[in-house]
Design a protein around this motif. Structure first.
Motif, PDB file in Angstrom:
ATOM      1  N   ASP A  34      -2.180 -27.064  11.633  1.00 50.31           N
ATOM      2  CA  ASP A  34      -2.260 -26.055  10.571  1.00 50.31           C
ATOM      3  C   ASP A  34      -3.313 -24.999  10.894  1.00 50.31           C
ATOM      4  OD1 ASP A  34      -0.280 -26.942   8.841  1.00 50.31           O
ATOM      5  OD2 ASP A  34      -1.654 -28.185   7.662  1.00 50.31           O
ATOM      6  N   ARG A  35      -4.472 -25.436  11.344  1.00 45.87           N
ATOM      7  CA  ARG A  35      -5.586 -24.515  11.575  1.00 45.87           C
ATOM      8  C   ARG A  35      -5.437 -23.723  12.870  1.00 45.87           C
ATOM      9  NH1 ARG A  35     -10.953 -26.177   8.967  1.00 45.87           N
ATOM     10  NH2 ARG A  35     -10.282 -27.559   7.303  1.00 45.87           N
ATOM     11  N   TYR A  36      -4.943 -24.380  13.922  1.00 45.58           N
ATOM     12  CA  TYR A  36      -5.029 -23.764  15.248  1.00 45.58           C
ATOM     13  C   TYR A  36      -3.723 -23.772  16.043  1.00 45.58           C
ATOM     14  CZ  TYR A  36      -9.917 -24.019  14.127  1.00 45.58           C
ATOM     15  OH  TYR A  36     -11.117 -23.878  13.492  1.00 45.58           O
ATOM     16  N   GLY A  37      -2.644 -24.233  15.444  1.00 41.61           N
ATOM     17  CA  GLY A  37      -1.365 -24.255  16.150  1.00 41.61           C
ATOM     18  C   GLY A  37      -0.779 -22.858  16.258  1.00 41.61           C
ATOM     19  N   GLY A  38       0.490 -22.789  16.540  1.00 36.84           N
ATOM     20  CA  GLY A  38       1.140 -21.489  16.673  1.00 36.84           C
ATOM     21  C   GLY A  38       0.725 -20.787  17.952  1.00 36.84           C
ATOM     22  N   GLY A  39       0.064 -19.665  17.820  1.00 39.67           N
ATOM     23  CA  GLY A  39      -0.315 -18.852  18.969  1.00 39.67           C
ATOM     24  C   GLY A  39      -1.397 -19.446  19.838  1.00 39.67           C
ATOM     25  N   ASN A  40      -2.029 -20.529  19.403  1.00 35.70           N
ATOM     26  CA  ASN A  40      -3.115 -21.118  20.185  1.00 35.70           C
ATOM     27  C   ASN A  40      -2.645 -22.155  21.198  1.00 35.70           C
ATOM     28  OD1 ASN A  40      -5.517 -19.799  19.199  1.00 35.70           O
ATOM     29  ND2 ASN A  40      -5.016 -20.757  17.244  1.00 35.70           N
ATOM     30  N   SER A  41      -1.368 -22.379  21.290  1.00 33.73           N
ATOM     31  CA  SER A  41      -0.797 -23.253  22.310  1.00 33.73           C
ATOM     32  C   SER A  41      -1.399 -24.658  22.325  1.00 33.73           C
ATOM     33  CB  SER A  41      -0.925 -22.626  23.700  1.00 33.73           C
ATOM     34  OG  SER A  41      -0.227 -21.416  23.733  1.00 33.73           O
ATOM     35  N   ILE A  42      -1.307 -25.332  21.213  1.00 34.61           N
ATOM     36  CA  ILE A  42      -1.672 -26.747  21.195  1.00 34.61           C
ATOM     37  C   ILE A  42      -0.421 -27.522  21.591  1.00 34.61           C
ATOM     38  CG2 ILE A  42      -2.380 -28.721  19.807  1.00 34.61           C
ATOM     39  CD1 ILE A  42      -3.909 -26.858  18.004  1.00 34.61           C
ATOM     40  N   ASP A  43      -0.445 -28.073  22.793  1.00 34.91           N
ATOM     41  CA  ASP A  43       0.653 -28.957  23.189  1.00 34.91           C
ATOM     42  C   ASP A  43       0.253 -30.394  22.849  1.00 34.91           C
ATOM     43  OD1 ASP A  43      -1.074 -29.800  25.251  1.00 34.91           O
ATOM     44  OD2 ASP A  43      -0.044 -28.630  26.774  1.00 34.91           O
ATOM     45  N   HIS A  44       1.156 -31.309  23.102  1.00 31.50           N
ATOM     46  CA  HIS A  44       0.919 -32.699  22.722  1.00 31.50           C
ATOM     47  C   HIS A  44      -0.292 -33.292  23.439  1.00 31.50           C
ATOM     48  CE1 HIS A  44       2.696 -36.979  22.062  1.00 31.50           C
ATOM     49  NE2 HIS A  44       1.650 -36.744  21.325  1.00 31.50           N
ATOM     50  N   LEU A  45      -0.417 -33.032  24.723  1.00 33.42           N
ATOM     51  CA  LEU A  45      -1.550 -33.550  25.490  1.00 33.42           C
ATOM     52  C   LEU A  45      -2.867 -33.037  24.905  1.00 33.42           C
ATOM     53  CD1 LEU A  45      -2.524 -35.183  27.976  1.00 33.42           C
ATOM     54  CD2 LEU A  45      -2.303 -33.058  29.301  1.00 33.42           C
ATOM     55  N   LYS A  46      -2.924 -31.751  24.634  1.00 29.64           N
ATOM     56  CA  LYS A  46      -4.142 -31.162  24.084  1.00 29.64           C
ATOM     57  C   LYS A  46      -4.440 -31.724  22.699  1.00 29.64           C
ATOM     58  CE  LYS A  46      -6.330 -26.676  23.314  1.00 29.64           C
ATOM     59  NZ  LYS A  46      -6.223 -25.239  23.663  1.00 29.64           N
ATOM     60  N   LEU A  47      -3.430 -31.879  21.877  1.00 32.19           N
ATOM     61  CA  LEU A  47      -3.631 -32.435  20.531  1.00 32.19           C
ATOM     62  C   LEU A  47      -4.223 -33.832  20.604  1.00 32.19           C
ATOM     63  CD1 LEU A  47      -3.296 -32.162  17.455  1.00 32.19           C
ATOM     64  CD2 LEU A  47      -0.967 -33.055  17.746  1.00 32.19           C
ATOM     65  N   GLN A  48      -3.697 -34.660  21.488  1.00 33.09           N
ATOM     66  CA  GLN A  48      -4.224 -36.025  21.644  1.00 33.09           C
ATOM     67  C   GLN A  48      -5.706 -35.994  22.022  1.00 33.09           C
ATOM     68  OE1 GLN A  48      -3.006 -39.029  21.085  1.00 33.09           O
ATOM     69  NE2 GLN A  48      -0.816 -38.682  20.887  1.00 33.09           N
ATOM     70  N   LYS A  49      -6.065 -35.113  22.944  1.00 27.33           N
ATOM     71  CA  LYS A  49      -7.459 -35.084  23.396  1.00 27.33           C
ATOM     72  C   LYS A  49      -8.377 -34.490  22.327  1.00 27.33           C
ATOM     73  CE  LYS A  49      -5.634 -36.897  26.823  1.00 27.33           C
ATOM     74  NZ  LYS A  49      -4.712 -37.791  26.143  1.00 27.33           N
ATOM     75  N   LEU A  50      -7.901 -33.494  21.580  1.00 21.93           N
ATOM     76  CA  LEU A  50      -8.695 -32.965  20.471  1.00 21.93           C
ATOM     77  C   LEU A  50      -8.975 -34.056  19.436  1.00 21.93           C
ATOM     78  CD1 LEU A  50      -6.956 -29.501  19.995  1.00 21.93           C
ATOM     79  CD2 LEU A  50      -9.270 -29.893  20.895  1.00 21.93           C
TER      80      LEU A  50
END
Length: 192
Positions: A34-50
Motif C-alpha cells: 500500500d505504501r510503496y508498491g506500484g511505481g516503486n517496483s516491489i517484487d516478491h523477493l524484495k517484499l520478503q526481505k523488507l
C-alpha cells in the motif's frame, strides 16, 4: 491496549501498540505494498526481505517479535511462508496490489488494524528509507553475508537446509542488536 514509546531512530519516535499477539505477516506485507508498491517496483523477493529486515530491527529495538510467523531459511534468503503462498503468483514482476492472503478464495485484502498501522507504520517507513532503494537481489545478498542468521544456519546444514527450517527469534535479535550497537543505539532485552 497500551501505547508506550520504546525508542527513537533518527529523530523519529515509534509508538508501539502492545498486543498479546504479534501481527500476521500478510497484513504487514500489504502495508508495504500500500505504501510503496506500484511505481516503486516491489517484487516478491524484495517484499520478503523488507519484511525480514522489519522483523529483525523490531526484535532488536523492541525485544519481542513483530510478526506472528518465523522466517524460514530458503535458497534466496529468509522467507515468510504465508507471504510466499499469497504473493508467489507475481514471480519476479512488481506487486501492484495488496492480497487477500488466500490466492484461491479472492476477497478483500487483509489489513493491519488502525492501532497496528499506527504502531508499525513509522518502522515500515524507516525500513523503506534504509532498504527501499535496493533491489530484491541486493537485499537477498545482504541476508547471505557471512555471520547473518541465514548464513549460519545454511552453513551448519552444508547449504542443504531441510524444508521448513526456521530462523530462531534469538538469532535474529542477536544479529540485529549488533547492527543497532554499531549505529550507537541500545537494543532492547530479548523478550522472545
Amino acid at each position: 491496549m497500551v501505547f508506550v514509546t520504546f525508542f527513537s531512530i533518527e529523530k523519529v519516535v515509534f509508538n508501539h501498540y502492545l498486543t498479546s499477539m504479534p501481527v500476521a505477516p500478510i497484513p504487514l506485507a500489504n502495508e508495504f505494498v500500500d505504501r510503496y508498491g506500484g511505481g516503486n517496483s516491489i517484487d516478491h523477493l524484495k517484499l520478503q526481505k523488507l519484511l525480514y529486515f522489519t522483523q529483525g530491527w523490531w526484535l532488536a529495538l523492541n525485544g519481542g517479535q513483530l510478526v506472528s510467523e518465523r522466517p524460514q531459511v530458503w535458497r534466496y534468503g529468509p522467507v515468510f511462508r504465508w507471504v510466499y503462498n499469497a504473493f508467489n503468483r507475481y514471480g519476479d514482476r512488481a506487486i501492484n496490489a495488496p492480497t487477500s492472503g488466500n490466492p484461491l478464495a479472492g476477497g478483500q485484502p487483509v489489513r493491519l488494524s488502525p492501532q497496528e498501522r499506527a504502531a508499525v507504520g513509522p518502522m515500515i517507513d524507516w525500513i523503506w528509507g534504509e532498504y527501499g532503494a535496493r533491489s530484491g537481489v541486493d537485499l537477498s545478498n545482504e541476508t547471505h553475508a557471512i555471520g547473518t542468521p541465514w548464513q549460519r544456519i545454511a552453513a551448519a546444514h552444508r547449504y542443504s537446509v531441510p524444508l521448513g527450517t526456521e530462523i530462531p527469534a534469538r538469532d535474529d535479535w542477536e544479529y540485529f542488536s549488533q547492527l543497532a550497537i554499531q549505529r550507537g543505539w541500545n537494543p532492547a532485552p530479548f523478550a522472545g
